[in-house]
Design a protein around this motif. Structure first.
Motif, PDB file in Angstrom:
ATOM      1  N   GLN A   1       0.842  -1.188   0.000  1.00  0.00           N
ATOM      2  CA  GLN A   1       0.000   0.000   0.000  1.00  0.00           C
ATOM      3  C   GLN A   1       0.878   1.238   0.000  1.00  0.00           C
ATOM      4  OE1 GLN A   1      -3.120  -0.244  -0.399  1.00  0.00           O
ATOM      5  NE2 GLN A   1      -4.071   1.670   0.224  1.00  0.00           N
ATOM      6  N   VAL A   2       0.519   2.189  -0.837  1.00  0.00           N
ATOM      7  CA  VAL A   2       1.247   3.453  -0.912  1.00  0.00           C
ATOM      8  C   VAL A   2       0.552   4.476  -0.016  1.00  0.00           C
ATOM      9  CG1 VAL A   2       1.937   5.337  -2.429  1.00  0.00           C
ATOM     10  CG2 VAL A   2       2.050   2.973  -3.242  1.00  0.00           C
ATOM     11  N   ARG A   3       1.339   5.196   0.752  1.00  0.00           N
ATOM     12  CA  ARG A   3       0.789   6.252   1.595  1.00  0.00           C
ATOM     13  C   ARG A   3       1.336   7.594   1.116  1.00  0.00           C
ATOM     14  NH1 ARG A   3       2.279   8.093   7.310  1.00  0.00           N
ATOM     15  NH2 ARG A   3       0.383   9.082   8.110  1.00  0.00           N
ATOM     16  N   LEU A   4       0.428   8.544   0.917  1.00  0.00           N
ATOM     17  CA  LEU A   4       0.793   9.888   0.479  1.00  0.00           C
ATOM     18  C   LEU A   4       0.392  10.881   1.557  1.00  0.00           C
ATOM     19  CD1 LEU A   4      -0.514   9.709  -3.218  1.00  0.00           C
ATOM     20  CD2 LEU A   4       1.808   9.283  -2.394  1.00  0.00           C
ATOM     21  N   VAL A   5       1.325  11.733   1.960  1.00  0.00           N
ATOM     22  CA  VAL A   5       1.052  12.711   3.006  1.00  0.00           C
ATOM     23  C   VAL A   5       1.449  14.099   2.512  1.00  0.00           C
ATOM     24  CG1 VAL A   5       1.528  13.427   5.363  1.00  0.00           C
ATOM     25  CG2 VAL A   5       1.429  10.993   4.802  1.00  0.00           C
ATOM     26  N   GLU A   6       0.459  14.977   2.421  1.00  0.00           N
ATOM     27  CA  GLU A   6       0.708  16.346   1.987  1.00  0.00           C
ATOM     28  C   GLU A   6       1.058  17.239   3.175  1.00  0.00           C
ATOM     29  OE1 GLU A   6      -2.917  14.866  -0.473  1.00  0.00           O
ATOM     30  OE2 GLU A   6      -2.188  14.762   1.604  1.00  0.00           O
ATOM     31  N   SER A   7       1.819  18.279   2.884  1.00  0.00           N
ATOM     32  CA  SER A   7       2.137  19.293   3.883  1.00  0.00           C
ATOM     33  C   SER A   7       2.449  20.605   3.163  1.00  0.00           C
ATOM     34  CB  SER A   7       3.337  18.868   4.742  1.00  0.00           C
ATOM     35  OG  SER A   7       4.484  18.697   3.940  1.00  0.00           O
ATOM     36  N   GLY A   8       2.534  21.678   3.937  1.00  0.00           N
ATOM     37  CA  GLY A   8       2.923  22.963   3.368  1.00  0.00           C
ATOM     38  C   GLY A   8       1.789  23.940   3.151  1.00  0.00           C
ATOM     39  N   GLY A   9       0.566  23.491   3.387  1.00  0.00           N
ATOM     40  CA  GLY A   9      -0.550  24.411   3.227  1.00  0.00           C
ATOM     41  C   GLY A   9      -0.549  25.478   4.308  1.00  0.00           C
ATOM     42  N   GLY A  10      -1.411  26.463   4.147  1.00  0.00           N
ATOM     43  CA  GLY A  10      -1.503  27.533   5.126  1.00  0.00           C
ATOM     44  C   GLY A  10      -2.311  28.682   4.591  1.00  0.00           C
ATOM     45  N   SER A  11      -2.233  29.800   5.303  1.00  0.00           N
ATOM     46  CA  SER A  11      -2.968  31.011   4.926  1.00  0.00           C
ATOM     47  C   SER A  11      -1.985  32.072   4.462  1.00  0.00           C
ATOM     48  CB  SER A  11      -3.777  31.522   6.113  1.00  0.00           C
ATOM     49  OG  SER A  11      -4.747  30.590   6.508  1.00  0.00           O
ATOM     50  N   VAL A  12      -2.252  32.636   3.300  1.00  0.00           N
ATOM     51  CA  VAL A  12      -1.399  33.687   2.757  1.00  0.00           C
ATOM     52  C   VAL A  12      -2.269  34.771   2.149  1.00  0.00           C
ATOM     53  CG1 VAL A  12       0.556  32.179   2.277  1.00  0.00           C
ATOM     54  CG2 VAL A  12      -1.188  32.547   0.527  1.00  0.00           C
ATOM     55  N   GLN A  13      -1.678  35.929   1.945  1.00  0.00           N
ATOM     56  CA  GLN A  13      -2.382  37.001   1.260  1.00  0.00           C
ATOM     57  C   GLN A  13      -2.205  36.837  -0.244  1.00  0.00           C
ATOM     58  OE1 GLN A  13      -0.939  40.703   3.015  1.00  0.00           O
ATOM     59  NE2 GLN A  13      -2.788  40.750   4.296  1.00  0.00           N
ATOM     60  N   ALA A  14      -3.126  37.422  -0.984  1.00  0.00           N
ATOM     61  CA  ALA A  14      -3.044  37.391  -2.435  1.00  0.00           C
ATOM     62  C   ALA A  14      -1.690  37.922  -2.889  1.00  0.00           C
ATOM     63  CB  ALA A  14      -4.166  38.213  -3.047  1.00  0.00           C
ATOM     64  N   GLY A  15      -1.114  37.239  -3.865  1.00  0.00           N
ATOM     65  CA  GLY A  15       0.204  37.601  -4.353  1.00  0.00           C
ATOM     66  C   GLY A  15       1.330  36.829  -3.694  1.00  0.00           C
ATOM     67  N   TYR A 113      -6.186   7.809 -11.050  1.00  0.00           N
ATOM     68  CA  TYR A 113      -5.273   7.803  -9.917  1.00  0.00           C
ATOM     69  C   TYR A 113      -5.651   6.732  -8.912  1.00  0.00           C
ATOM     70  CZ  TYR A 113      -3.519  12.008 -12.031  1.00  0.00           C
ATOM     71  OH  TYR A 113      -2.968  12.895 -12.922  1.00  0.00           O
ATOM     72  N   ASN A 114      -4.630   6.018  -8.436  1.00  0.00           N
ATOM     73  CA  ASN A 114      -4.850   4.870  -7.574  1.00  0.00           C
ATOM     74  C   ASN A 114      -4.726   5.190  -6.093  1.00  0.00           C
ATOM     75  OD1 ASN A 114      -3.058   3.974 -10.182  1.00  0.00           O
ATOM     76  ND2 ASN A 114      -4.755   2.574  -9.806  1.00  0.00           N
ATOM     77  N   TYR A 115      -3.894   6.164  -5.753  1.00  0.00           N
ATOM     78  CA  TYR A 115      -3.663   6.504  -4.352  1.00  0.00           C
ATOM     79  C   TYR A 115      -3.792   8.013  -4.165  1.00  0.00           C
ATOM     80  CZ  TYR A 115      -1.721   1.815  -4.276  1.00  0.00           C
ATOM     81  OH  TYR A 115      -1.555   0.464  -4.379  1.00  0.00           O
ATOM     82  N   TRP A 116      -4.352   8.373  -3.018  1.00  0.00           N
ATOM     83  CA  TRP A 116      -4.603   9.779  -2.694  1.00  0.00           C
ATOM     84  C   TRP A 116      -4.135  10.102  -1.293  1.00  0.00           C
ATOM     85  CZ3 TRP A 116      -7.013  13.266  -6.051  1.00  0.00           C
ATOM     86  CH2 TRP A 116      -7.531  12.711  -7.232  1.00  0.00           C
ATOM     87  N   GLY A 117      -3.678  11.332  -1.116  1.00  0.00           N
ATOM     88  CA  GLY A 117      -3.382  11.807   0.222  1.00  0.00           C
ATOM     89  C   GLY A 117      -4.625  12.363   0.888  1.00  0.00           C
ATOM     90  N   GLN A 118      -4.477  12.830   2.118  1.00  0.00           N
ATOM     91  CA  GLN A 118      -5.606  13.348   2.887  1.00  0.00           C
ATOM     92  C   GLN A 118      -5.849  14.831   2.632  1.00  0.00           C
ATOM     93  OE1 GLN A 118      -7.763  11.421   4.797  1.00  0.00           O
ATOM     94  NE2 GLN A 118      -6.618   9.885   3.632  1.00  0.00           N
ATOM     95  N   GLY A 119      -4.892  15.492   2.028  1.00  0.00           N
ATOM     96  CA  GLY A 119      -5.089  16.889   1.664  1.00  0.00           C
ATOM     97  C   GLY A 119      -4.449  17.868   2.626  1.00  0.00           C
ATOM     98  N   THR A 120      -4.164  19.055   2.112  1.00  0.00           N
ATOM     99  CA  THR A 120      -3.655  20.166   2.912  1.00  0.00           C
ATOM    100  C   THR A 120      -4.382  21.428   2.469  1.00  0.00           C
ATOM    101  OG1 THR A 120      -1.633  21.303   3.653  1.00  0.00           O
ATOM    102  CG2 THR A 120      -1.702  20.638   1.346  1.00  0.00           C
ATOM    103  N   GLN A 121      -4.819  22.223   3.444  1.00  0.00           N
ATOM    104  CA  GLN A 121      -5.659  23.392   3.148  1.00  0.00           C
ATOM    105  C   GLN A 121      -4.809  24.587   2.751  1.00  0.00           C
ATOM    106  OE1 GLN A 121      -9.089  23.713   3.067  1.00  0.00           O
ATOM    107  NE2 GLN A 121      -8.762  25.821   2.370  1.00  0.00           N
ATOM    108  N   VAL A 122      -5.217  25.236   1.681  1.00  0.00           N
ATOM    109  CA  VAL A 122      -4.610  26.493   1.248  1.00  0.00           C
ATOM    110  C   VAL A 122      -5.687  27.560   1.253  1.00  0.00           C
ATOM    111  CG1 VAL A 122      -3.555  27.728  -0.681  1.00  0.00           C
ATOM    112  CG2 VAL A 122      -2.828  25.387  -0.139  1.00  0.00           C
ATOM    113  N   THR A 123      -5.423  28.651   1.965  1.00  0.00           N
ATOM    114  CA  THR A 123      -6.375  29.759   2.041  1.00  0.00           C
ATOM    115  C   THR A 123      -5.672  31.042   1.629  1.00  0.00           C
ATOM    116  OG1 THR A 123      -7.557  28.681   3.844  1.00  0.00           O
ATOM    117  CG2 THR A 123      -7.963  31.028   3.515  1.00  0.00           C
TER     118      THR A 123
END
Length: 126
Positions: A1-15, A113-123
């Motif tokens: 089983q392949v495990r995918l883990v996203e990171s790096g999301g967050g809140s930023v201002q436009a630009g 796509y066969n495998y998916w991560g859980q996601g990371t929020q970008v705002t």
């Protein structure tokens, strides 16, 4: 089983900029492609970018061309998405996905796509 883990999301201002990472672990299979998708509230999940494992070729959704860059570090089994000049409409949950083979569909078709991560929020705020 392949495990995918996203990171790096967050809140930023436009630009602003963010760099998403997707670390793959577990069973290692040759992949056909790796992709980034996103889903905003009330909207369907859409393909953002893809990188083909054997060639390194990439493709992007029109809405992010020239602003986002997909890349991968095979030695680290990590996929990246560099996002520059972010806009409020980029706000979404971002997912990485792995495709083991092409089933005849387009790169942005989720069923490819066969495998998916859980996601990371970008705002992105205006």
């Amino acid at each position: 089983q392949v495990r995918l883990v996203e990171s790096g999301g967050g809140s930023v201002q436009a630009g602003g900029s963010l760099r998403l990472s997707c670390a793959a672990s577990g069973a290692t299979y040759p992949t056909y492609s790796m992709g980034w998708f996103r889903q905003a509230p009330g909207k369907e999940r859409e393909g953002v970018a893809v990188i083909y494992s054997s060639t390194g070729n990439t493709d992007y959704a029109d809405s992010v061309k020239g602003r986002f860059t997909i890349s991968q570090d095979n030695a680290e089994n990590t996929l990246y998405l560099q996002m520059n000049s972010l806009k409020p409409e980029d706000t979404a949950m971002y997912y990485c996905a792995s495709s083991l083979y092409n089933d005849g569909g387009g790169w942005s078709d989720e069923y490819e796509y066969n495998y998916w991560g859980q996601g990371t929020q970008v705002t992105v705020s205006s």
